[in-house]
Design a protein around this motif. Sequence first.
Motif, PDB file in Angstrom:
ATOM      1  N   LEU A 325       0.820  -1.204   0.000  1.00  0.00           N
ATOM      2  CA  LEU A 325       0.000   0.000   0.000  1.00  0.00           C
ATOM      3  C   LEU A 325       0.856   1.257   0.000  1.00  0.00           C
ATOM      4  CD1 LEU A 325      -2.968  -0.758   2.449  1.00  0.00           C
ATOM      5  CD2 LEU A 325      -2.932  -0.892  -0.035  1.00  0.00           C
ATOM      6  N   ASP A 326       1.994   1.190   0.676  1.00  0.00           N
ATOM      7  CA  ASP A 326       2.883   2.348   0.738  1.00  0.00           C
ATOM      8  C   ASP A 326       3.729   2.499  -0.516  1.00  0.00           C
ATOM      9  OD1 ASP A 326       1.942   2.860   3.277  1.00  0.00           O
ATOM     10  OD2 ASP A 326       3.550   1.759   4.283  1.00  0.00           O
ATOM     11  N   GLY A 327       3.725   1.473  -1.382  1.00  0.00           N
ATOM     12  CA  GLY A 327       4.613   1.483  -2.539  1.00  0.00           C
ATOM     13  C   GLY A 327       4.009   2.046  -3.805  1.00  0.00           C
ATOM     14  N   GLY A 328       2.709   2.371  -3.794  1.00  0.00           N
ATOM     15  CA  GLY A 328       2.074   2.915  -4.999  1.00  0.00           C
ATOM     16  C   GLY A 328       1.927   1.861  -6.086  1.00  0.00           C
ATOM     17  N   ARG A 329       2.207   2.249  -7.326  1.00  0.00           N
ATOM     18  CA  ARG A 329       2.064   1.343  -8.470  1.00  0.00           C
ATOM     19  C   ARG A 329       3.078   0.214  -8.364  1.00  0.00           C
ATOM     20  NH1 ARG A 329      -0.267   1.716 -13.649  1.00  0.00           N
ATOM     21  NH2 ARG A 329      -0.263  -0.428 -14.455  1.00  0.00           N
ATOM     22  N   ASP A 330       2.607  -1.027  -8.480  1.00  0.00           N
ATOM     23  CA  ASP A 330       3.451  -2.218  -8.334  1.00  0.00           C
ATOM     24  C   ASP A 330       3.900  -2.686  -9.714  1.00  0.00           C
ATOM     25  OD1 ASP A 330       4.695  -4.555  -7.664  1.00  0.00           O
ATOM     26  OD2 ASP A 330       3.074  -5.346  -6.432  1.00  0.00           O
ATOM     27  N   ARG A 331       5.202  -2.678  -9.938  1.00  0.00           N
ATOM     28  CA  ARG A 331       5.741  -3.096 -11.236  1.00  0.00           C
ATOM     29  C   ARG A 331       6.649  -4.316 -11.100  1.00  0.00           C
ATOM     30  NH1 ARG A 331       4.532   1.138 -14.622  1.00  0.00           N
ATOM     31  NH2 ARG A 331       4.180   3.155 -13.616  1.00  0.00           N
ATOM     32  N   THR A 332       6.437  -5.116 -10.052  1.00  0.00           N
ATOM     33  CA  THR A 332       7.329  -6.254  -9.802  1.00  0.00           C
ATOM     34  C   THR A 332       7.110  -7.393 -10.780  1.00  0.00           C
ATOM     35  OG1 THR A 332       5.763  -7.144  -8.193  1.00  0.00           O
ATOM     36  CG2 THR A 332       7.503  -5.708  -7.356  1.00  0.00           C
ATOM     37  N   GLY A 333       5.865  -7.590 -11.231  1.00  0.00           N
ATOM     38  CA  GLY A 333       5.588  -8.681 -12.162  1.00  0.00           C
ATOM     39  C   GLY A 333       5.639 -10.061 -11.525  1.00  0.00           C
TER      40      GLY A 333
END
Length: 600
Positions: A325-333
Amino acid sequence: MEKIRHDLRLSETISPFGVGAIVDVRGESLMAPDTSWWDKKYAQEISCERLMARLGAGVLRQPPTHASRAGKETPALPYWRFPAWRFCERCDKLSKLTGKKKGKWSNTCECGGLLVPMRYIAICEKGSHVQDISWFRWVHRGRAASLNEAVRFCRDYKSLRFRRLANRGEGLASLMVKCHGCGNSRTLAELVTNGALQRDGIRCAGRQPWEPEGSVKKPCPHQLVAVQRGATGNYIAERISALDIPEERPQSAEAADQIRGHVYFEKVVTDNGGPQAQMVAGWIAEELGVTPETVLAVAGGEETSADEMLLDLKDGEWAAFLKKLDGGRDRTGSDFVVDGRSLEGVAGPQSLLSKIRGIGQVRRVREVRALRGFRRHDADAAMINADLGPDQWRRPTYPAIELFGEGIFLRFDEEKLAEWEAQPEVQARAGILKKRRVDSAWAGRLDVPEPRYIALHTLAHLLIRRLAFASGYASAALQERIYANSDRTDKTAGILIYTAAGDAQGTLGGLVRLGEPDKLIPLLVSALDDADFCSNDPVCIESDRQGASQLNLSACHGCSLVSETSCETGNRLLDRQLVLGGSDVRGLLDDVLTEVRRPR
């Protein structure tokens, strides 16, 4: 052995048709044996470290699957015929014999009629064992048998008949088993009386139907009871599931490590609660941004250890969600993708927005479900492991499935929640369910119904019912996971609503799309509006005795209940009043509808 090919959904092999369960297939009654009977080369091993940390030693294996029509060589699970006693629907003959058709075993009688499984079986009251009722032995017992020598010494095994007497109504007294060799007969009404099988000398064999007779080490001391073959209590699955997420350490564990690593920490420990410890604890607390009580608790070893908290699956999941939630947009895949969304600038009632700390759009999540074992007849009965083979203690095999899906995560404001649940009226309302949980023999396995749990659990149900209209998923396809504990070092207050399946459902995107704040807030308001009027009101809203074992208060099928497969607790521990308020209690969100309906 007769081979029958029949398709089951992958999830059904865990529950309701998992190891030890009875499944009806093409007029036959079959039971799934334990995993030691599986052909392991076709059962794919799947991994989930978080789940195995809870289960201990062992391996998770997924039942074999196929994409097209099943053929003779298609990998499959074995099933055992149970009960073995069947009667012919044409000539009424009762036996364990199976007929032959064109040289192959078939479920037909010598007369050509179809064989139907007997309606009653015998289940151990506390040992979770199950067995056939020996109908030949049973029919030659009873009051008449003790007076007639011909009955006691009858050996005409092929003369049993199972019949319905038309002149005796529709009850068990109209169902009769008769031996045409000696003439003795008994009705099924004699079978279901208290201690009936015990009086007839029929004892528990201490095993499952697929286990050989020589496998029993010692006799089972518990009594048998005759029950209908399809009774729900015949199979109580013991399942466990985990979200496959990167295990995060709870904030309290990290804070405890910082406290232990502080240069002055040894002085707090040495003084052992004295005045110097109080003073030094204040210095450490001020420097690290924690409370002095937390420092003293760590020094005294009173806090829950990190290892214990990591073993609790929900604690790790809560910590992982907070980080996302604190990380914003998740691009980890990865297999756990969550976009944290802010409520800043979102339109909606302030009484609702002020209680929500964050929203997570769960774009991808992997869930692993496993079957530990099962119980029969009683929730307090002995648990039978899913693997009964010789390797069960060293490396047992657990039936498991992996599912992929999407969802919505809601985090609530801890301060607002704590302030609300501190009210005496709120505590008293939740106390009703707490007492009933303590008084119930089996309800101890449910979560503690503290106010926040009941309110968030009910809200999850209301939202599931509303999402079924807007997401494109059926209500039964949606699942809940409730994070609501105030007795943890890291208090939790949130809900996850997700869908996960091994097929197309779970990958359509209809649920995660509704996780956008400007769409989710109106859905929450609509869910509350739906629950404000129940078709069973005023009976429902004024009630505090609903549901199984009266473990629901103001909640019924007309307003709050969902499919039992969607609910963590089987539609228990629900109350609309703790969400919307009532005459004597303020609800967590009782101001929302008032604000929405206020004229502007």
